[in-house]
Design an enzyme around this catalytic site. Structure first.
Site, PDB file in Angstrom:
ATOM      1  N   GLY A   1     -10.871 -17.413   9.559  1.00 25.12           N
ATOM      2  CA  GLY A   1     -10.717 -18.856   9.726  1.00 25.12           C
ATOM      3  C   GLY A   1      -9.318 -19.379   9.472  1.00 25.12           C
ATOM      4  O   GLY A   1      -8.646 -19.900  10.362  1.00 25.12           O
TER       5      GLY A   1
ATOM      6  N   LYS B   1      -3.453 -14.903  20.564  1.00 26.32           N
ATOM      7  CA  LYS B   1      -3.048 -16.303  20.385  1.00 26.32           C
ATOM      8  C   LYS B   1      -1.536 -16.374  20.441  1.00 26.32           C
ATOM      9  O   LYS B   1      -0.838 -15.516  19.892  1.00 26.32           O
ATOM     10  CB  LYS B   1      -3.539 -16.858  19.040  1.00 26.32           C
ATOM     11  CG  LYS B   1      -3.033 -18.267  18.734  1.00 26.32           C
ATOM     12  CD  LYS B   1      -3.454 -18.735  17.344  1.00 26.32           C
ATOM     13  CE  LYS B   1      -2.897 -20.125  17.031  1.00 26.32           C
ATOM     14  NZ  LYS B   1      -3.274 -20.599  15.689  1.00 26.32           N
ATOM     15  N   GLN B   2      -1.011 -17.370  21.112  1.00 29.03           N
ATOM     16  CA  GLN B   2       0.416 -17.668  21.091  1.00 29.03           C
ATOM     17  C   GLN B   2       0.545 -19.173  21.254  1.00 29.03           C
ATOM     18  O   GLN B   2       0.285 -19.715  22.328  1.00 29.03           O
ATOM     19  CB  GLN B   2       1.179 -16.915  22.187  1.00 29.03           C
ATOM     20  CG  GLN B   2       2.676 -17.108  22.057  1.00 29.03           C
ATOM     21  CD  GLN B   2       3.487 -16.269  23.015  1.00 29.03           C
ATOM     22  OE1 GLN B   2       4.681 -16.139  22.848  1.00 29.03           O
ATOM     23  NE2 GLN B   2       2.871 -15.714  24.052  1.00 29.03           N
TER      24      GLN B   2
ATOM     25  N   ARG C   1     -10.431 -10.173   9.891  1.00 32.89           N
ATOM     26  CA  ARG C   1     -11.145 -10.242   8.614  1.00 32.89           C
ATOM     27  C   ARG C   1     -10.735 -11.532   7.901  1.00 32.89           C
ATOM     28  O   ARG C   1      -9.572 -11.838   7.767  1.00 32.89           O
ATOM     29  CB  ARG C   1     -10.821  -9.025   7.753  1.00 32.89           C
ATOM     30  CG  ARG C   1     -11.650  -8.941   6.488  1.00 32.89           C
ATOM     31  CD  ARG C   1     -11.383  -7.654   5.742  1.00 32.89           C
ATOM     32  NE  ARG C   1     -11.900  -6.499   6.458  1.00 32.89           N
ATOM     33  CZ  ARG C   1     -11.829  -5.246   5.990  1.00 32.89           C
ATOM     34  NH1 ARG C   1     -11.263  -5.009   4.833  1.00 32.89           N
ATOM     35  NH2 ARG C   1     -12.326  -4.239   6.688  1.00 32.89           N
ATOM     36  N   GLU C   2     -11.726 -12.298   7.415  1.00 29.76           N
ATOM     37  CA  GLU C   2     -11.496 -13.627   6.835  1.00 29.76           C
ATOM     38  C   GLU C   2     -10.666 -14.469   7.801  1.00 29.76           C
ATOM     39  O   GLU C   2      -9.602 -14.987   7.481  1.00 29.76           O
ATOM     40  CB  GLU C   2     -10.786 -13.529   5.476  1.00 29.76           C
ATOM     41  CG  GLU C   2     -11.631 -12.873   4.413  1.00 29.76           C
ATOM     42  CD  GLU C   2     -11.153 -11.475   4.041  1.00 29.76           C
ATOM     43  OE1 GLU C   2     -11.782 -10.853   3.169  1.00 29.76           O
ATOM     44  OE2 GLU C   2     -10.160 -11.024   4.619  1.00 29.76           O
TER      45      GLU C   2
ATOM     46  N   GLU D   1       0.815  -1.217   0.000  1.00 31.13           N
ATOM     47  CA  GLU D   1       0.000   0.000   0.000  1.00 31.13           C
ATOM     48  C   GLU D   1       0.848   1.267   0.000  1.00 31.13           C
ATOM     49  O   GLU D   1       0.521   2.240  -0.670  1.00 31.13           O
ATOM     50  CB  GLU D   1      -0.926   0.005   1.221  1.00 31.13           C
ATOM     51  CG  GLU D   1      -1.874   1.187   1.238  1.00 31.13           C
ATOM     52  CD  GLU D   1      -2.815   1.151   2.430  1.00 31.13           C
ATOM     53  OE1 GLU D   1      -3.933   1.651   2.296  1.00 31.13           O
ATOM     54  OE2 GLU D   1      -2.424   0.620   3.479  1.00 31.13           O
TER      55      GLU D   1
ATOM     56  N   ARG E   1       8.782   7.649   7.285  1.00 32.06           N
ATOM     57  CA  ARG E   1       8.229   7.284   8.591  1.00 32.06           C
ATOM     58  C   ARG E   1       9.309   6.705   9.501  1.00 32.06           C
ATOM     59  O   ARG E   1       9.348   6.965  10.701  1.00 32.06           O
ATOM     60  CB  ARG E   1       7.088   6.275   8.408  1.00 32.06           C
ATOM     61  CG  ARG E   1       5.810   6.869   7.874  1.00 32.06           C
ATOM     62  CD  ARG E   1       4.652   5.928   8.097  1.00 32.06           C
ATOM     63  NE  ARG E   1       3.387   6.553   7.741  1.00 32.06           N
ATOM     64  CZ  ARG E   1       2.204   6.094   8.124  1.00 32.06           C
ATOM     65  NH1 ARG E   1       2.126   5.017   8.877  1.00 32.06           N
ATOM     66  NH2 ARG E   1       1.104   6.699   7.770  1.00 32.06           N
TER      67      ARG E   1
ATOM     68  N   GLN F   1      -6.310  -6.670   8.590  1.00 34.26           N
ATOM     69  CA  GLN F   1      -7.383  -5.795   9.048  1.00 34.26           C
ATOM     70  C   GLN F   1      -8.394  -6.588   9.858  1.00 34.26           C
ATOM     71  O   GLN F   1      -8.446  -7.817   9.793  1.00 34.26           O
ATOM     72  CB  GLN F   1      -8.071  -5.125   7.865  1.00 34.26           C
ATOM     73  CG  GLN F   1      -7.205  -4.096   7.170  1.00 34.26           C
ATOM     74  CD  GLN F   1      -7.961  -3.338   6.103  1.00 34.26           C
ATOM     75  OE1 GLN F   1      -9.066  -3.710   5.708  1.00 34.26           O
ATOM     76  NE2 GLN F   1      -7.373  -2.261   5.626  1.00 34.26           N
TER      77      GLN F   1
END
Length: 933
Positions: free
Chosen positions: A867, A901-902, A864-865, A723, A732, A845
């Site tokens: 699964g 999660k780890q 997002r998405e 992006e 930055r 995201q």
């Protein structure tokens, strides 16, 4: 067949397809079938199975099986034989793929070279991916214990005092929970896009391609748009957003500027100030923000000239709340032109109304003569249709659902069917409504709306009171000349131009509708005409009510208006104003740069005198030259003056600022409005767009991880940014590492101390030379894998790979099924981490559903998405900033990194300090802990 115990070792190395001869593939598959049924493999059982399946003769019969067994001396070297078969199979596959690639090169089928390269690379990788590694499979506990002990001993020598065994994140609390980012791990870092930087539903965004105005709700719904965006040269250009975000309901504020422009945003949404992009929470009333000075874009959807004039006339002085539209104006030329334009519709007539002490008006009605003529046309076409179908009047009456006498009246041209009967008639005759009467039934109905009224309804002008009028949508898409014509006729009715004291020229436009006035303000901006919108109280029927006025006092804007737009019926006043303007000296009080420009000019000038700067240019400093740039002076710098200083200083940034597409408008009001539905657009590269004629802005944590790894690891960091361009990433990074405000870095507005910090940081990065940035858009997993492999091969490995961000990656041929595409992407990234034995950090995201919850802290299901991502990830981190949702809370400047999660460690959260201006997260020293600094 000689030793069945050898099968398990062979099966790990060879598959049936590895054999060149078809007969050998059949034999090997049959052996596999016997083993799966727990039967022995010998000549008898194998030949019997092949005979049952009808394949014995295909492989050469029993004699050939016997010959194979006799020609094999023993099973002792069976693994070597299997490796030979495997090696030859790989070579054959490579030859096959090479042929396919060659054929694709000769017959591209419309595919680009990039697509062909991706296909070729993918096919080669698949050869390796489908092979079973001989070293894979179950291992004895003894081997595992020995390797584990070796690993523990190695870690004991490598682990630092914080217990970090992987790549350090640079954040002590996070390192304690994770022991660093581990080799072969896929780490997901997720947050809501823009973290609350949103604008309110209903905000209008201009399409630079068509000139149309779209509400942001529709853009997000459709997932497609063109917008204006400001680049680093301060020029507006057309671009396409990469993401469209529905951010739910959030507290919002209305920002009003001195020009009267308004936008409703969240408190965290940045605006461009003289000191760079600043969130609304850090902007005070009186501060100046950047707004477009011109939106140079027009449409190509032309309308007939008489329609453009009539739309303007009816919006300005039209009455549309009665049955028949009315137009009121005291200028005979204007009334005559109105009548002439109406006549071009046909079927309507204008009736004048003249009363003592009343402004003349014209009412548009249906023309009786025309109605009679059109009914005769209908009667003729009806008669022709009946004759073609051999229908009688009684039969027509039956199919129309009326009495026979009504049909007779139709045929005589005395009357028309009502709307329902007209439809039944056209359906029964098998002709369209237009076929029976051009313009349809209503165009000839005595008591129905006339053609002019129907046209006004089509443009949503009819039945609108003066308070509720607005510019029709089609007007915004007009070409330049026609848009000028529309504005010309609007100002003809409700506009004025005047000269005061032979020294001051001004234009104004008045309307009781704020929506209409705001629309006109926007249309003027397309020509570069800066108009100030103000509200005032006016007398109306014995009382007062609010009205809006557009005022134009900017000299360049007035000149543009006079030359490109003008005012019909007021030409003499326009020419008087033109003459006065030609004699006046232009004032720049209303068109100057922000105060920070003075500091910038003084810093660039340094200790040099102005006289020496002129001398360097081969010029003599003009007498009386006084730039008024002393430390105590706050006199604003005009664009013209800034251009002169840019020339003297050879300063490109200052020249860009002086010739920018920006007007620096003062914020006069910031009002809370409660919670509203908000949306946002993500714009690649520039990260800003124009909404409601104001500029608004839209990866920091993951970048900080990459920075720390690049400076503290021996092997390089690879960043794939889908992006943001590489130059912006480096800006930055420089801001973050040198702790210089990133907007100062982006604009080049740096003082000596800033330059020293930046130079030191650049030297440090250049010496380390330990980072690679790939800013190609739309990268595929295959491309990421091949490019990472190349860098790892050249440098003996990589310490970290970062992908920003996962949802922007694509998989050729899988775009129709987004779920499968994301699954392939996450699987490939995990495979890459294992192959190169380094952590892969992928940004992701979050779904907008979490905005509907009272607790906005994200959980794994918010991905997002989610699964396949959740399944493949070893570590999932979420970024949560409470101040986004609670601007007045006690968590200002803090961020939570939530471990959702780890796989090999605890979950929980740590707090970090967030510096938005530096694009940086830092360790957070609590009051009850020792300060690390």
């Amino acid at each position: 067949m000689l030793d069945n115990e050898a099968w398990d070792n062979v099966a790990e190395r060879v598959i049936a397809d590895d054999f060149y001869l078809r007969s050998h593939r059949i034999i090997f598959s049959s052996m596999q079938g016997l083993i799966s049924r727990e039967k022995p493999i010998d000549l008898v059982t194998l030949s019997e199975l092949l005979e049952q399946t009808g394949e014995l003769q295909q492989v050469g019969g029993f004699p050939y099986l016997l010959e194979i067994q006799k020609n094999t001396p023993s099973s002792a070297n069976i693994l070597a034989y299997a490796d030979i078969v495997r090696e030859r199979a790989v070579v054959r596959e490579m030859i096959g793929v090479a042929n396919e690639i060659a054929e694709s090169g000769f017959d591209t089928q419309g595919r680009s070279s990039n697509e062909l390269l991706d296909m070729a690379e993918s096919k080669v990788f698949k050869i390796a991916e489908k092979r079973t590694n001989a070293n894979d499979g179950p291992k004895g506990i003894g081997d595992i214990l020995n390797r584990t002990l070796d690993r523990i001993e190695f870690l004991s020598t490598q682990t630092n005092h914080n217990g970090v065994t992987g790549v350090s994140t640079g954040y002590h609390d996070l390192d304690r929970m994770t022991t660093g980012l581990q080799p072969s791990d896929l780490i997901i870092v997720a947050a809501r896009p823009s973290m609350g930087k949103c604008i309110v539903a209903g905000s209008r965004v201009m399409d630079p391609q068509s000139g149309a105005l779209h509400v942001i709700d529709d853009l997000v719904k459709n997932g497609e748009a063109n917008v204006f965006s400001l680049n680093n040269d301060f020029k507006l250009r057309s671009t396409r957003p990469s993401a469209f975000v529905d951010d739910g309901y959030k507290p919002v504020f209305r920002v009003t500027t001195a020009l009267g422009r308004e936008i409703e945003t969240t408190i965290t949404h940045p605006f461009l100030t003289g000191e760079g992009w600043k969130p609304l929470a850090h902007i005070d009333v009186g501060e100046r923000v950047a707004v477009p000075r011109k939106l140079d874009a027009f449409g190509n959807s032309a309308l007939p000239e008489h329609e453009i004039k009539l739309l303007a006339y009816m919006l300005a002085d039209g009455g549309t709340t009665d049955t028949n539209p009315k137009f009121t104006n005291g200028n005979p030329r204007v009334l005559d032109e109105f009548r002439h334009c109406v006549e071009q519709f046909g079927g309507v007539r204008c009736s004048s109304s003249l009363s003592l002490n009343r402004t003349p008006s014209v009412r548009v009605r249906a023309c009786e003569k025309s109605l009679l003529e059109r009914r005769q046309i209908f009667a003729t076409r009806l008669r022709e249709s009946m004759q073609a179908l051999s229908l009688t009047a009684r039969q027509v009456a039956l199919l129309s659902g009326v009495v026979p006498s009504a049909t007779t009246a139709w045929l005589q041209g005395k009357s028309l069917p009502n709307s329902d009967a007209f439809k039944r008639l056209s359906d029964g005759l098998g002709v369209t409504a237009e076929g029976l009467l051009q313009g349809g039934r209503d165009s000839a109905g005595k008591n129905d709306k006339n053609r002019f009224t129907a046209w006004l309804q089509q443009h949503q002008v009819m039945a609108k009171s003066a308070l509720h009028k607005s510019v029709p949508k089609d007007v915004f898409k007009l070409p330049r000349a026609q848009l000028a014509l529309f504005l010309n006729r609007l100002f003809c009715c409700d506009g004025s131009i005047f000269v005061q004291n032979k020294r001051q020229v001004a234009l104004s436009y008045a309307s009781s509708s704020k929506a209409l006035a705001r629309d006109v303000q926007h249309l003027l901006l397309r020509f570069g005409v800066l108009a100030r919108l103000r509200e005032k109280q006016v007398k109306y029927k014995g009382s007062f009510r609010s009205a809006c006025e557009l005022v134009i006092t900017h000299r360049q804007s007035i000149n543009t208006f006079i030359n490109e737009i003008g005012i019909f019926g007021k030409e003499e006043r326009v020419e008087t104003a033109r003459a006065v303007l030609g004699e006046l000296q232009e004032s720049h009080n209303l068109d100057s740069l922000p105060d920070s420009a003075i500091d910038y000019i003084r810093a660039r000038k340094g200790s040099r005198s102005w006289a020496s700067l002129f001398t360097e240019k081969g010029e003599v400093m003009p007498n009386g030259f006084n730039p008024h740039l002393s430390a105590g002076s706050r006199r604003r710098i005009s664009r013209n003056k800034a251009a002169e200083y840019a020339r003297l200083l050879d300063d490109e940034y200052l020249q860009n600022l002086a010739s920018s597409d920006l007007y620096w408008d003062e914020v006069v009001k910031i009002e809370p409005l409660g919670s509203k539905q908000v949306y946002d657009l993500s714009v690649p590269d520039t990260h800003n767009f124009v909404a409601e004629d104001i500029l608004v802005h839209n990866t920091t944590f993951a970048m900080n991880l990459a920075e720390h790894a690049a400076l503290n690891e021996d092997k390089p960091v690879v960043i794939f940014s889908l992006e943001m361009p590489a130059e912006q990433i480096m800006m930055r990074m420089l801001a973050s590492l040198s702790r210089v405000n990133q907007t100062k870095v982006r604009t080049g507005n740096l003082d000596d101390d800033d330059w020293a910090r930046i130079s030191s940081t650049m030297g440090m990065l250049n010496e380390k030379n330990n980072m690679y940035i790939d800013d190609g858009s739309g990268l595929t997993p295959t491309e990421v894998r091949s490019r990472s492999r190349r860098i790892a091969r050249e440098h003996g490995g990589v310490s970290m790979i970062m992908v920003d961000y996962l949802q922007l990656m694509t998989v050729p041929g899988m775009s129709e099924n987004r779920t499968l595409e994301i699954a392939e992407i996450s699987r490939s990234l995990k495979a890459l981490a294992k192959e190169l034995k380094c952590p892969v950090v992928a940004l992701s995201q979050l779904n907008r559903s979490l905005e509907q919850r009272s607790d906005k802290r994200p959980v794994n299901s918010d991905l997002r998405e989610s699964g396949s991502i959740e399944q493949d990830a070893d570590v999932i981190m979420f970024i949560y900033r409470d101040e986004v949702y609670h601007p007045d809370g006690d968590k200002q400047g803090l961020a939570e990194i939530i471990l959702g999660k780890q796989r090999n460690g605890p979950i929980g959260s740590v707090e970090l300090k967030f510096h938005g201006a530096l694009s940086r997260f830092d360790n957070y020293a609590r009051a009850d802990t020792e300060d690390d600094y």
